[in-house]
Design an enzyme around this catalytic site. Structure first.
Site, PDB file in Angstrom:
ATOM      1  N   SER A   1       0.596 -97.186  24.854  1.00  0.00           N
ATOM      2  CA  SER A   1      -0.127 -97.823  26.098  1.00  0.00           C
ATOM      3  C   SER A   1       0.702 -97.528  27.380  1.00  0.00           C
ATOM      4  CB  SER A   1      -0.283 -98.986  25.989  1.00  0.00           C
ATOM      5  OG  SER A   1      -1.434 -99.680  26.693  1.00  0.00           O
TER       6      SER A   1
ATOM      7  N   ARG B   1       3.418 -97.645  13.814  1.00  0.00           N
ATOM      8  CA  ARG B   1       2.236 -97.382  13.471  1.00  0.00           C
ATOM      9  C   ARG B   1       2.382 -95.920  13.185  1.00  0.00           C
ATOM     10  NH1 ARG B   1      -1.503-100.807  17.801  1.00  0.00           N
ATOM     11  NH2 ARG B   1      -1.258-102.712  16.665  1.00  0.00           N
TER      12      ARG B   1
ATOM     13  N   ARG C   1       6.571-110.001  18.522  1.00  0.00           N
ATOM     14  CA  ARG C   1       5.309-110.721  19.013  1.00  0.00           C
ATOM     15  C   ARG C   1       4.995-111.902  18.411  1.00  0.00           C
ATOM     16  NH1 ARG C   1       2.592-105.305  22.088  1.00  0.00           N
ATOM     17  NH2 ARG C   1       4.319-104.488  23.106  1.00  0.00           N
TER      18      ARG C   1
ATOM     19  N   ARG D   1      -0.339-104.560  12.519  1.00  0.00           N
ATOM     20  CA  ARG D   1      -0.084-105.709  13.611  1.00  0.00           C
ATOM     21  C   ARG D   1       1.074-106.615  12.899  1.00  0.00           C
ATOM     22  NH1 ARG D   1      -2.975-107.322  17.718  1.00  0.00           N
ATOM     23  NH2 ARG D   1      -4.708-105.813  17.205  1.00  0.00           N
TER      24      ARG D   1
ATOM     25  N   GLU E   1      -4.545 -97.906  18.380  1.00  0.00           N
ATOM     26  CA  GLU E   1      -3.738 -97.868  19.673  1.00  0.00           C
ATOM     27  C   GLU E   1      -2.245 -97.502  18.998  1.00  0.00           C
ATOM     28  OE1 GLU E   1      -3.529-100.974  22.121  1.00  0.00           O
ATOM     29  OE2 GLU E   1      -1.455-100.547  22.881  1.00  0.00           O
TER      30      GLU E   1
END
Length: 424
Positions: A351, A390, A261, A276, A348
């Site tokens: 999802s 994560r 990303r 991130r 998070e």
RNA sequence: GGAGAGAUGGCCGAGUUGGCUGAAGGCGCUCGCCUGCUAAGCGAGUGAGGGGUGAAAGCUCCUCCGAGGGUUCGAAUCCCUCUCUCUCCGCCA
């Protein structure tokens, strides 16, 4: 994508749904182009019909050795007219399609109203938060002390926001991938998929990343290909353009991929650690279901993802994304947020979304009910099960000890070659 | 990278001197018949998308033979571009 008929007949509702999400769209142009499209199409169909009839007549006359020149001349004119109208039709169709592609999904009625992530209601909290009698370190500091994470070297190799795992750290990442895949395949009934990590524009459009969010993706130079931002893209597109038999639904797939990303617009956010990154690993869950079961399947999908955290013993909470925080393609999304003690926040880690027919319509994934005519669009769902980087961060922070070591959850021991603890 | 072959309905597979072929035939599937059971057999039906009309069943029109463009009154059939698949050669993990 929403169904054009639905949009056509429910413009006020669409407008309302858009404003609940805090978005707008040019519905006036849609209305005009759509109406125009219809009148032109009608005209074209009439002319085509005439052409078909007369052409048949010409064929018959020629067979009988008659002279059909008059008809041919007439039809030459008709053909020209059709061509002209077809051009106008495609102009209007393209505009309509562009607007449709830009419309987000309609939130499900169970989605709470809200303007952003601060208004996501917490559905449940599971596990007990660790109680340290020392100051817990953030995972990047632990990673450095344990010599299992090295962001400086990663920056030297590539640049900012890339991870470099070393030794036990690399082993831990790999252990988690295998552990997650094993649970989902053996306990939850998913079929394991190892898809391409690069996909074409069509696939990205089908799942909703394109055309609106191209700046979030890494694109290959000289190719109309992109690095996958999630396994959702290649895996959902496995069945693009297919008509599935009712009996094989629901289809459950799980896939490990790295995710790439660009994180455009997030400069300065979460610059430290594994939170991130431009590249991270994720095990994804994807479902294809019948419409009437998709919301039940969303609950089990969520449970499947939660199971991983329960086995690992990590505390987390589940939130129901409000209208303002809901992703573009989703009708409903639960986020699982993991407790990060050093920062004192939930982050998070998964999802889980139901896209209803939004992706299926773009990808043209349908199914046929036994004994019934016609086809219906499937519903697609997906969720992280889980984001691996994560998870490593959460493990390090939650299971750190006063002596600087980190305990490894028992479920991972077999995957770590029996290692129960990472020590400096 | 070089040379060649191909892409048709859920599947297999006809159809390329352009003209009732949306597509023969087969398999599969659905319904019915037959049959101690099973198997076999017999009969009928069976692509998708969109529009018109109708309460509905239905009737009717348009589009679709990998994708896009072109030639033509008319294209699955001819031409161009692209994509993918296969075979042989080369290269390579």
């Amino acid at each position: 994508m929403l169904e054009i008929k639905f949009v056509r007949h429910n413009l006020p509702e669409i407008e309302k749904a858009l404003s609940r999400r805090g978005e707008t769209a040019d519905l006036e142009t849609f209305k005009q182009c759509d109406a125009k499209r219809k009148t032109v199409l009608l005209e074209i169909e009439n002319l085509r019909h005439r052409r078909n009839v007369v052409s048949e007549q010409i064929a018959a006359m020629k067979k009988d050795g008659e002279d059909a020149d008059d008809f041919v001349t007439q039809m030459r004119e008709v053909a020209g007219k059709i061509r002209e109208l077809e051009y106008r039709l495609s102009e209007n169709e393209n505009k309509v399609k562009q607007i449709l592609l830009g419309l987000p999904n309609i939130p499900h009625k169970s989605v709470p109203a809200g303007k952003d992530s601060s208004e996501n209601p917490v559905v449940k909290q599971i596990g007990t938060l660790p109680d340290f009698d020392f100051e817990p370190l953030p995972h990047w500091a632990l990673g450095k002390k344990l010599k299992i994470l090295d962001f400086e070297t990663a920056a030297k190799i590539t640049g900012a926001r890339f991870p470099l795992y070393l030794g036990k750290g690399a082993r831990l990442e790999r252990a988690l991938i295998n552990f997650m895949l094993d649970i989902h395949t053996t306990k939850h009934g998913y079929k394991e998929i190892l898809p391409p990590f690069i996909v074409n524009r069509d696939s990205m459009t089908n799942t909703g990343q394109l055309p609106k969010f191209e700046e979030d993706l890494f694109k290959l130079k000289g190719w109309d290909y992109f690095l996958v931002p999630t396994a959702e893209v290649p895996v959902t597109n496995i069945h693009k353009g297919e008509i599935l038999n009712e009996e094989i639904l629901p289809i459950l797939y799980t896939a490990y991929t790295p995710c790439f990303r660009s994180e455009a617009g997030s400069y300065g956010k979460d610059t430290k650690g594994l939170i991130r990154q431009h590249q991270f690993n994720k095990v994804e869950l994807v479902k294809f279901t019948k419409p009437e079961t998709s919301y039940d399947e969303l609950e089990t999908l969520l449970n499947n993802a939660e199971t991983i955290l329960k086995i690992l013993g990590l505390p987390y909470q589940v939130v129901n994304l409000c209208t303002g925080d809901l992703g573009f393609s989703a009708a409903k999304t639960y986020d699982i947020e993991i407790w990060m003690p050093a920062q004192g926040v939930y982050r998070e880690i998964s999802s889980c979304s139901n896209f209803e027919s939004f992706q299926a319509r773009r990808a043209n994934i349908r199914f046929k009910r036994k004994g019934e005519k016609g086809t219906e669009l499937v519903h697609t769902l997906n969720g992280s099960g889980l984001a691996v980087g994560r998870t490593v961060a959460a493990l390090l922070e939650n299971f750190q000890q006063a002596d600087g070591s980190v305990l490894i959850p028992e479920a991972l021991w077999p995957y770590m070659g029996g290692l129960e603890k990472i020590t400096p």
